[in-house]
Motif scaffolding. Structure first.
Motif, PDB file in Angstrom:
ATOM      1  N   GLN A 134       0.838  -1.211   0.000  1.00 14.55           N
ATOM      2  CA  GLN A 134       0.000   0.000   0.000  1.00 14.55           C
ATOM      3  C   GLN A 134       0.870   1.258   0.000  1.00 14.55           C
ATOM      4  O   GLN A 134       0.621   2.217  -0.727  1.00 14.55           O
ATOM      5  CB  GLN A 134      -0.922  -0.001   1.219  1.00 14.55           C
ATOM      6  CG  GLN A 134      -1.915   1.151   1.168  1.00 14.55           C
ATOM      7  CD  GLN A 134      -2.741   1.299   2.439  1.00 14.55           C
ATOM      8  OE1 GLN A 134      -2.972   0.335   3.136  1.00 14.55           O
ATOM      9  NE2 GLN A 134      -3.168   2.504   2.722  1.00 14.55           N
ATOM     10  N   ASP A 173      -6.824   6.809  -1.849  1.00  8.73           N
ATOM     11  CA  ASP A 173      -5.745   5.829  -1.617  1.00  8.73           C
ATOM     12  C   ASP A 173      -6.152   4.442  -2.128  1.00  8.73           C
ATOM     13  O   ASP A 173      -7.326   4.061  -2.024  1.00  8.73           O
ATOM     14  CB  ASP A 173      -5.454   5.714  -0.115  1.00  8.73           C
ATOM     15  CG  ASP A 173      -4.766   6.950   0.395  1.00  8.73           C
ATOM     16  OD1 ASP A 173      -4.267   7.740  -0.431  1.00  8.73           O
ATOM     17  OD2 ASP A 173      -4.753   7.144   1.628  1.00  8.73           O
ATOM     18  N   LYS A 175      -6.027   0.798  -1.245  1.00  7.07           N
ATOM     19  CA  LYS A 175      -5.750   0.110   0.010  1.00  7.07           C
ATOM     20  C   LYS A 175      -5.883  -1.399  -0.041  1.00  7.07           C
ATOM     21  O   LYS A 175      -5.364  -2.092   0.815  1.00  7.07           O
ATOM     22  CB  LYS A 175      -6.722   0.638   1.090  1.00  7.07           C
ATOM     23  CG  LYS A 175      -6.446   2.058   1.510  1.00  7.07           C
ATOM     24  CD  LYS A 175      -7.327   2.430   2.680  1.00  7.07           C
ATOM     25  CE  LYS A 175      -7.069   3.849   3.117  1.00  7.07           C
ATOM     26  NZ  LYS A 175      -8.204   4.435   3.795  1.00  7.07           N
ATOM     27  N   THR A 176      -6.646  -1.904  -1.011  1.00 11.00           N
ATOM     28  CA  THR A 176      -6.923  -3.346  -0.980  1.00 11.00           C
ATOM     29  C   THR A 176      -6.552  -4.034  -2.292  1.00 11.00           C
ATOM     30  O   THR A 176      -6.416  -3.380  -3.342  1.00 11.00           O
ATOM     31  CB  THR A 176      -8.431  -3.615  -0.718  1.00 11.00           C
ATOM     32  OG1 THR A 176      -9.166  -3.132  -1.853  1.00 11.00           O
ATOM     33  CG2 THR A 176      -8.926  -2.931   0.544  1.00 11.00           C
TER      34      THR A 176
END
Ligand SMILES: C[S@@+](CC[C@H](N)C(=O)[O-])C[C@H]1O[C@@H](n2cnc3c(N)ncnc32)[C@H](O)[C@@H]1O
Length: 310
Positions: A134, A173, A175-176
């Motif tokens: 990340q 962002d 993130k996953t």
């Protein structure tokens, strides 16, 4: 083969034969994982023999075996020399490295190594590490990201992937694993989507864990630790890794020694040229048999190189 075990060891018999295990010898398995190789090495040792098993992953440590002839070391293998010094071991008879991630890493959703599950983009083999996938996706420049996908993923679309990531992160962002797959998926050819997605994830993982740098450091340290006749057995899963190992065996080192060192050390250099240090035992690479490939598809890209210290 369907298996809910930690990891099926790859080219087990070939690795054991390569190590040429002596019952009173001292050995190091630098990549313990599920202990598939370690357990078989220990079986070949008598009470005077010893095996050190390294892994930087807490899960590997928690699953590690208990045996008087075995010591587990939770550490990055780049520090193998320091640890051997700590244990009072100057030389060893054989060192095994089975590089990369284990099946356990890929199967544990929350570790974020696989696009098969939705999870935070972690990808650290060492849970104490500071770098995550990340952070790389949010901090690296577009050019740096393209370099990673090109060099470690060998992806034709590296620039387009980097550009799509940068565009997306300006909005929010990433993130996953699912968010990353959704950004990258449309850029991959339909016929190769899974293969290329695996390469995207592999490239990030290699960067998160600094795998190429630590490999070179480890190969140099391991070579110094071997006694003459000792064996270095390395299994790789990526062409870049294999090239590093191949060159290491040819040259005897991976990080070029400094010129000062070259002129001052007559132990390693002869008339300014490095003495031959390793002998290529299996003359190139050994790959899994058809039977192994059918039983364990994850062995597909494995390449085994075996060298002997001269
Ligand atoms: C392919 S698996 C090894 C599997 C093992 N040979 C078996 O049969 O169970 C690689 C293991 O090495 C560990 N590893 C990878 N790079 C490492 C490093 N630089 N230092 C220490 N451990 C590392 C990973 O955490 C992983 O558990």
């Amino acid at each position: 083969m369907n298996c809910d075990c930690y990891h099926i060891p790859v080219m087990l018999h070939e690795c054991l034969a390569g190590l040429n295990v002596r019952s009173d010898g001292t050995y190091i398995d630098l990549t313990y994982g599920g202990g598939g190789h370690s357990r078989e090495i220990v079986k070949l040792l008598g009470c005077d023999g010893h095996l050190f098993g390294f892994d930087q992953d807490l899960d590997a440590m928690n699953e590690s075996m208990t045996d008087d002839r075995f010591t587990f070391v939770r550490s990055n293998f780049r520090f193998v020399s320091n640890w051997m010094q700590y244990y009072g071991v100057n030389h060893v008879d054989g060192i095994l490295a089975d590089l990369g991630v284990s099946s356990h890493h890929l199967d544990e959703a929350e570790r974020g190594f696989s696009f098969r599950y939705d999870a935070p983009l972690d990808m650290r083999m060492n849970q104490r590490g500071l770098q995550t996938a990340q952070k790389i996706l949010s901090d690296y420049s577009e050019e740096q990201l393209a370099d990673i996908f090109h060099t470690y993923g060998e992806l034709r679309q590296s620039r387009r992937i980097a550009s799509a990531i940068v565009k997306k992160r300006q909005v929010s962002d990433i993130k996953t694993t699912n968010e990353l797959s959704n950004i990258v998926g449309p850029l991959l050819g339909k016929d190769r989507e899974k293969k290329d997605m695996a390469r995207v994830f592999q490239a990030l993982r290699i960067e998160v864990n600094g795998e190429m740098k630590v490999l070179k450091e480890m190969l140099d340290a391991a070579t110094r630790l071997l006694r003459p006749g000792g064996r270095l057995v390395v299994m790789t899963y990526h062409s870049l890794e294999d090239r590093i190992v191949k060159n290491h065996i040819k040259n005897g080192y991976s990080i070029a020694p400094s010129p000062t060192h070259a002129s001052s050390s007559n132990e390693e250099f002869l008339f300014g040229r490095r003495k031959e240090i390793l002998r290529d035992v299996n003359r190139g690479v050994t790959v899994p048999t058809e039977t192994e490939l059918a039983q364990n598809p994850r062995s597909r890209s494995a390449k085994l190189r075996i060298a002997e210290k001269i």
